[in-house]
Design a protein around this motif. Sequence first.
Motif, short mmCIF file in Angstrom:
data_model
loop_
_atom_site.label_atom_id
_atom_site.label_comp_id
_atom_site.label_asym_id
_atom_site.label_seq_id
_atom_site.Cartn_x
_atom_site.Cartn_y
_atom_site.Cartn_z
N TYR A 474 0.84 -1.21 0.00
CA TYR A 474 0.00 0.00 0.00
C TYR A 474 0.86 1.25 0.00
O TYR A 474 0.63 2.19 -0.78
N GLU A 478 1.07 4.20 -2.80
CA GLU A 478 0.85 5.60 -2.45
C GLU A 478 2.06 6.46 -2.83
O GLU A 478 1.91 7.63 -3.20
N ARG A 514 -3.89 8.29 1.38
CA ARG A 514 -5.23 8.77 1.01
C ARG A 514 -6.35 8.17 1.84
O ARG A 514 -7.51 8.56 1.67
N ASN A 515 -6.03 7.26 2.75
CA ASN A 515 -7.09 6.53 3.44
C ASN A 515 -7.03 6.59 4.96
O ASN A 515 -7.99 6.20 5.62
N SER A 575 -12.65 2.35 2.25
CA SER A 575 -11.25 2.17 1.88
C SER A 575 -10.95 0.73 1.51
O SER A 575 -11.56 -0.21 2.03
N TYR A 603 -9.70 1.68 -5.62
CA TYR A 603 -8.26 1.89 -5.40
C TYR A 603 -7.50 1.36 -6.61
O TYR A 603 -7.76 0.26 -7.09
#
Length: 777
Positions: A474, A478, A514-515, A575, A603
Amino acid sequence: MANVSNYYIDSKNKLISDKESYIIGNKYRFTILTPRMIRLEYSINGVFEDRPTSLVINRSFPKVPYSITESNTLIQIDTGIFTLSYVKDSDFKSTTFGSNIKAVINGTNKEWQAGSKEIRNMRAINYSIDSIKDKIILDKGLYSLDGICLIDDSGSLVLDENDNFIERPKDIKDLYLIMYNNDFEGCLTDYFTLTGYPNLIPRYALGAIWYKNDNYSTSDIVNLVNKFNINNIPISVFLLGDYWHNGSTLIPSIDLKYISSYLNNNNIKLGVTINPTSYINKGTNEYNYISSYTNLDKVNFIPLSNDKIGIYFNIFINNLNNLGVSVYSIDYNNPLDRINLWKIDHYHHGLSNIKNIRGLTLSRNANIAMHRYPIIWSGKTLVNWTTLNLLPRYNSQGYNMGLSFIAHPIGGYHGGIEEDELYLRYIEFSCFSPIFLLASEGGVYYKREPWKWNSIIRNNIIYYMNLRYKLIPYLYSESYNYHKTGHGLVKPFYIDYPKIIDEPLYKNEYFFCRNFFIAPITERKNSVIKRSIKKIYVPNGIWFDYLNGKKYTGNKYYNNFYRDEDYPVFVKAGSIIPTSINIKEYIPSILELNIYPLDNGEYSFYEDDGYSNNYKKGLYMITKFNYQYELDNYTFIISREEGKNLLSRRTYLLRFKNTRNITEVNIEDKTISYSTYYDRDDFIIKIDNAIVGREIKVNIKGTNILVGSDVIINEEIKNILFDLEIRTNLKEELDKILFSDLEIRKKRIKIRKLKRKGLDKKYINVFINLLEYIEKS
């Protein structure tokens, strides 16, 4: 042809703006770059600059409509967003009678003029926080409450026709004025288009970096790595400090070739620390390496002149690269000389770039487009709670200059007292920060090795370090988003919620990627209840505690209690968080997708080889995850978005958070093999060996499938009662008082009366204070 100087420029044609964007006089040239941004040049000789600078690499923006009103002496330019007024051919300055150049954001009273102090600028990170004890003096940033910022490029170096960086004339002005009002995202877009978007960091940089300044032998390194492996503690970089070479030289005194090979077999990169101020003296063995290139009696690399660049890189750095060194820590600490620090960073990245790899340096902040040269190291910080309390806001200030990858020594670098609670809170904070750096001065008693702590703290450290590695898929995705869009990994709350800008209880909260949002714990826990009492502002929307699944409704304030092993990490409804099962895999063969209910979500998950620039040639993979939420009816879709398949098959674990009572599972593609099971309050679908790139559509249904997970303060108070070492009958009486319908004044009286029954005064004071939280719940 790209070289170590000019590699950062796509094309020199991009340094020339559209001819209709120029407004030129005898001594001035203005360039309308965007509706928000204008370049302002003044030269007494009427000579203007079209070459790249150390900061600016692109001035070729799409043509912008604007209007001009002028007379013989005055000119006024209106872009639609702002209006600039200027006395023709005059220097950019203010006098007691006013300024000869000023700009106003249309429809507001927000004005800039030459010499403006920008007192409402929210500042950005400074050079470093070496040994800072309490207050940090920050540099100017891009973000201002006035919505105006000025970038002064007058003192930057210019890249000349021979690809040498040279100084500019002293009598010129070269300014970029951005009048963005409330559109800070637009300001960042303009800034990155002007200076280059952030580089994509190598994937291993998101893992743990080990840097303890000990005098290691080869066997010391082997034994230390074995201990990390035995204790199930992953690290990704082993960074040597000051003792890998003899004295002030750059010639290794230990077998780096063997060490790098050994580390590579353990999926660890080798790094070394370099102090460029060290001298190489005539008559020494290392001087013989450079004797044909210089006549000086002694040589160091500051200032890094053009003749020294060849010696530094072609002889010493190339040798270290050939020995297997991948990472360089530039230990140059001189806030008054940022140019030479920038040069070292720039050329190191240039050397990596022309070899088609993503190199990595750590250095203090030169403050010249440092988003192009990750990682920024905050320096040799003090070991104490004060330092930890400064770090979340410091990271957030990086956003104000477009920076994300800021590293802090976990636990502090030197001085202070080694405390288990402090070190664990550092570990937890760093787990949800862009860079994870285990660093300290050398010595037996700096306990950066997790196994040096007691078993309870050690287990918590190991848990969070492994959680960090599970999150790397993740975090890397990102990081790619940051590289492409400029949206930083850490964003201060006050950008979106200015009402908390001056509230000390909430100033350290920040958005992470972003989450997530994080409310870091930076103070000691309450010693009586053995918990940290944390007041938290939850932003708009619905959020879940990432570690325990509790649900929080946004735009509200909460009072929470955290044990040592807990941390305030929140993930937004809807999310989709991809995590790895086998943390040693760069491209996971088993990917867990954590899917949060109560909102739709999507996503785009990015992957590549993690270290080369082949992604620029199309060797990457983006997988699209789409989640459609309805009451008791969830649909999840996996599909290929773009790029090339980097593996043929993958197993997916779809973890639907806070979900039970599933009665129906339907997968559209009937050839897909899957199984289902529950893990506490989560429903998991395991899809085995799915063909990568083929669409997978999953639908699940049930009755009352969302698990109730609201935060209930009374439960938290009961848990505190359970853990306290007081007589059980007193716990029963406290329970009856605390959760009764009595008014709060009478509850206080009854609690105080328990002193007669043997309840210690410290507990009486704690529970009287806890009444406040119960009443507010």
